[in-house]
Design an enzyme around this catalytic site. Sequence first.
Site, mmCIF file in Angstrom:
data_model
loop_
_atom_site.group_PDB
_atom_site.id
_atom_site.type_symbol
_atom_site.label_atom_id
_atom_site.label_comp_id
_atom_site.label_asym_id
_atom_site.label_seq_id
_atom_site.Cartn_x
_atom_site.Cartn_y
_atom_site.Cartn_z
ATOM 1 N N CYS A 116 0.776 -1.236 0.000
ATOM 2 C CA CYS A 116 0.000 0.000 0.000
ATOM 3 C C CYS A 116 0.806 1.284 0.000
ATOM 4 C CB CYS A 116 -0.990 -0.010 1.156
ATOM 5 S SG CYS A 116 -0.300 -0.517 2.731
ATOM 6 N N HIS A 204 -0.923 6.824 5.407
ATOM 7 C CA HIS A 204 0.161 5.831 5.414
ATOM 8 C C HIS A 204 1.441 6.335 4.748
ATOM 9 C CE1 HIS A 204 0.693 1.175 5.783
ATOM 10 N NE2 HIS A 204 1.593 1.862 6.471
#
Length: 550
Positions: A116, A204
Amino acid sequence: MIKKVVIAVLAIILIGGGIAWFNRQAIILYVVANRDRVDVAANRPIRWDTGPTEAIVPVGDRPPNIVFILADDLGINDISTFGGGIAGGRVPTPNIDRLAAEGMIFEQAYAGTASCAPSRAMLMTGRYPTRTGFEFTPTPDGMGRMVNLLADTDRSGLPPLEWDSARAEAAPPYAEQGLPGSEVTIAEVLGEAGYHTVHIGKWHLGRGAEFDPNAQGFDESLLMASGLFLPEDDPDVVNARLDFDPIDRFLWARMQFAASFDGGEWFEPGGYLTDWWTDEAISVIRANRNRPFFLYLAHWGVHTPLQATRADYEAVGDIEPHRERVYAAMVRALDRSVGDIMAELEAQGLADNTIIVFSSDNGGAGYIGLPDINAPYRGWKLTFFEGGIRVPLFMRWPARIAAGSRSDTPVAHIDLMPTLAAAGGAALPDGVAIDGIDLLPSSGAPERPGDAIFWQSGYYRVVRQGDWKLQVSQRPEREWLFNLAEDPTEQTNLAQTHPARVARMRALLARHEEGRRPPLYPYTLEAPIAVDRTLAERVGSRDEVIYWPN
């Protein structure tokens, strides 16, 4: 007497040690669950910045609004756009299908990588990790050690995970493993062009003054502070624990139900994350209807932990196993989000001059134990086989893109930054090399220098040039060469029969590495991944296994 006491003490120690060893994983999870917990305040309303009450420039005469909806770990066969769908097509995705049908379907679209965070960095910057150094996905402090201890190799048949404690000690803290502030994001570029920029959901890419969304060009940010969709004991939630997956066990122990706004304190979200973020996205659209805006809606669904609303769980019907039913309900919520966003744009009269982009950060994960999510492709998240990196990519812009458009040109996430910048009339940053290309040039078809797209994670590297794709790894020491025009599902490895092609493509990889920026922090975990088996299945001696360094 003393001898009897000593013997008794030793017996107690041995029995206690045996009990502790037998229950070692429960003890580990208890430690994880009670480490670094953050106090979470009660929910509070979000006060979004509001644009002009009246339009200064008619909507059709100003730069297009941009809504970028990113799913997490969505398999290409989870949606019905390509004729599939979760649970054998029993749960269609009509809103995602409509978005695709009303715009451009990129039929050979790729994630930036098979995990990710680096993929998101490439979406934001249009640059490869060779330039940014952002190559590995940051994981919470201690996660690698815990996942290594929780892995059940006896059950899976996989080799053990390998965790490097020395490298972990040398790495910066989790919050500081971020995209450097010196990098220029699409939010910064569009902000310079007069856009109001908003982030909702997962980030993130680091936290703190240098790394968080507000520091990277977003005027406002509603951040996923932890990782639960709802509290585990909420009466409206249905949970599916994956006891065969050490990552899932860690997440259930560690994650909280929490959000933060513009870097403030943690507070409880206003509902099931997918639905709440969608409601807040609708509020953003209303608040900014009279000025150009860029909305980055980065969903957590359908990432683990698997949690669905009871209403969605009941709506999808009697699907087995239980985890697939919960997963299908999560896909249903994601599809509803897309439909609600489109409906609000239409209600506000903004649909024609709004670009909506839909994609996923990487392919579906094998560790959830559902074998068909990436069908017909081999591989999963954490592999560079097509299943790990082939993703949906749809773009609707009625003012410019004709409904029913299709492109079979290979494209990648690095292309979205320059594409959206050009569409918004924003200049790319001076002195910054952008690896992506504009997918919507004013004339002709997009052209990629060298016709090559690259992927990498440590010693595992890949290049696609034209129809040819070469994967190279040191664990195992092996090459895989595929002609995707003839073999799109990577069944026949041609490396032994086409040595000249392998040599030319290895040279491309070597040139790509020249002058590269070293990784910002080292990989600390090497995870064995079975290419053709989910983690719920036992791996046999003939199954192909690769290692993913992160």
